[in-house]
Design an enzyme around this catalytic site. Structure first.
Site, mmCIF file in Angstrom:
data_model
loop_
_atom_site.group_PDB
_atom_site.id
_atom_site.type_symbol
_atom_site.label_atom_id
_atom_site.label_comp_id
_atom_site.label_asym_id
_atom_site.label_seq_id
_atom_site.Cartn_x
_atom_site.Cartn_y
_atom_site.Cartn_z
ATOM 1 N N HIS A 1 0.803 -1.229 0.000
ATOM 2 C CA HIS A 1 0.000 0.000 0.000
ATOM 3 C C HIS A 1 0.840 1.285 0.000
ATOM 4 O O HIS A 1 0.520 2.251 0.679
ATOM 5 C CB HIS A 1 -0.947 -0.003 1.188
ATOM 6 C CG HIS A 1 -2.093 -0.968 1.064
ATOM 7 N ND1 HIS A 1 -2.534 -1.456 -0.139
ATOM 8 C CD2 HIS A 1 -2.883 -1.539 2.018
ATOM 9 C CE1 HIS A 1 -3.554 -2.282 0.067
ATOM 10 N NE2 HIS A 1 -3.784 -2.355 1.363
ATOM 11 N N HIS B 1 -9.990 2.141 0.475
ATOM 12 C CA HIS B 1 -9.933 1.017 1.411
ATOM 13 C C HIS B 1 -11.059 1.086 2.451
ATOM 14 O O HIS B 1 -10.853 0.737 3.620
ATOM 15 C CB HIS B 1 -8.577 0.988 2.103
ATOM 16 C CG HIS B 1 -8.094 -0.385 2.475
ATOM 17 N ND1 HIS B 1 -8.721 -1.149 3.435
ATOM 18 C CD2 HIS B 1 -7.065 -1.122 2.010
ATOM 19 C CE1 HIS B 1 -8.070 -2.293 3.566
ATOM 20 N NE2 HIS B 1 -7.061 -2.314 2.699
ATOM 21 N N GLU C 1 -11.746 -3.588 -2.690
ATOM 22 C CA GLU C 1 -10.751 -2.648 -3.199
ATOM 23 C C GLU C 1 -10.567 -2.833 -4.701
ATOM 24 O O GLU C 1 -9.911 -3.770 -5.143
ATOM 25 C CB GLU C 1 -9.416 -2.859 -2.477
ATOM 26 C CG GLU C 1 -9.502 -2.827 -0.964
ATOM 27 C CD GLU C 1 -8.317 -3.510 -0.310
ATOM 28 O OE1 GLU C 1 -7.168 -3.125 -0.621
ATOM 29 O OE2 GLU C 1 -8.524 -4.448 0.480
#
Length: 317
Positions: free
Chosen positions: A105, A176, A281
């Site tokens: 991420h 998210h 996501e």
């Protein structure tokens, strides 16, 4: 639509919350991390409640950063194997922030931990923007990036991403948010995905595109979503210019439905331990910089990265 002070970081930087309202839906977005702090929608009996997992105070996000509650994730969402990738003959080393030695991420301080500039977008939206400098978290290129949150007619939340670069780089952006629909579950999921990318013990794709038929990953027809999912589903439609509906999450207890439409080729379905919620996501695939057979994530000067995802809200009897 209005903005209000939500809190202040330790260095004195203010964090604002933008409130969007339309057709019975209320969405609150933070300038810190581009976080969708709350989404309020009615259930089948007309009772309005929160359906996005979040905190009432900034401190909650600062104290629990790893679940990425509601965050705008980048420069590269999901995992990159070995925390490195090669581009045009050069290897770029990234933060090793995911066991055993992968990048996750966007690194230690990705887009989810930055304060974004904000401006109103008439009549029901806010545009967040920032410049990610060359070398940020190890990624090459100076990238100008924006995410525009808009409530469409009917109250659907559209998130449109845009990025340009001055040097070759990789980009993969997602939101998210964990959806918690208020009925206690179990949720039912439908997803137009005929394949999944199997992963190793570190969550890195093996490279196989495996058909879901006959497996616990087959949600082509709606069925109960259990625990233990953190996998990338390969959408049948692939990459598209316009957002296309690819699935829905349904809570029989409350009657609430969240539909998902996207331009992206994949969806990471994540059912976390420790709290009620499901993350959907939309994304390009994990480790794509090291997998040339996956849809491309390279962005070059003169090109524009553009992606959109729309979350729609409804009820069912």
């Amino acid at each position: 639509m209005n903005a209000e002070l939500f809190g202040t970081l330790d260095d004195g930087t203010p964090v604002h919350r933008w409130v969007l309202e339309r057709d019975g839906v209320v969405v609150r977005v933070l300038t810190y991390g581009g976080i969708v702090q709350s989404v309020e929608v009615p259930d089948r009996d007309g009772r309005v409640g929160a359906v996005a997992v979040g905190f009432d105070r900034l401190a909650g996000y600062l104290e629990r950063p790893e679940p990425y509650f509601g965050a705008l994730v980048g420069r590269y969402a999901n995992r990159i194997a070995g925390a490195a990738f090669e581009l045009d003959g050069r290897t770029y080393a990234l933060a090793r922030n995911s066991a055993p030695d992968n990048s996750l991420h966007g690194g230690e301080r990705g887009f989810d931990k930055r304060v974004w500039d904000a401006e109103a977008v008439a009549p029901h939206g806010v545009r967040l923007s920032r410049v990610s400098p060359d070398g940020e978290e190890g990624f090459p290129g100076r990238v100008e990036v924006s995410a525009t949150y808009t409530l469409e007619e009917g109250g659907a939340l559209r998130i449109a991403y845009r990025a340009v670069t001055d040097a070759p780089t990789v980009v993969n952006l997602t939101n998210h948010t964990y959806w918690s629909l208020g009925g206690g579950g179990p949720y039912e999921l439908r997803l137009a995905a005929g394949a999944v990318t199997p992963v190793d013990g570190g969550g890195i794709p093996t490279g196989e595109i495996r058909p879901v038929a006959g497996s616990r990953f087959d949600f082509r027809e709606a069925r109960v979503l259990g625990d233990g999912y953190d996998h990338n589903f390969v959408l049948d439609k692939g990459v598209t210019d316009e957002a296309e509906v690819v699935g829905e999450l349904y809570d029989p207890g409350s009657g609430r439905v969240v539909t998902v439409a996207t331009t992206e080729p994949g969806v990471q379905v994540y059912t976390p331990d420790g709290f009620d919620g499901v993350a959907l996501e939309t994304q390009h695939f994990p480790d794509s910089p090291n997998r040339p057979e996956f849809p491309a994530v390279v962005l070059r000067p003169g090109e524009v990265f553009a992606s959109a995802t729309v979350y729609g809200f409804g009820v069912r009897g």
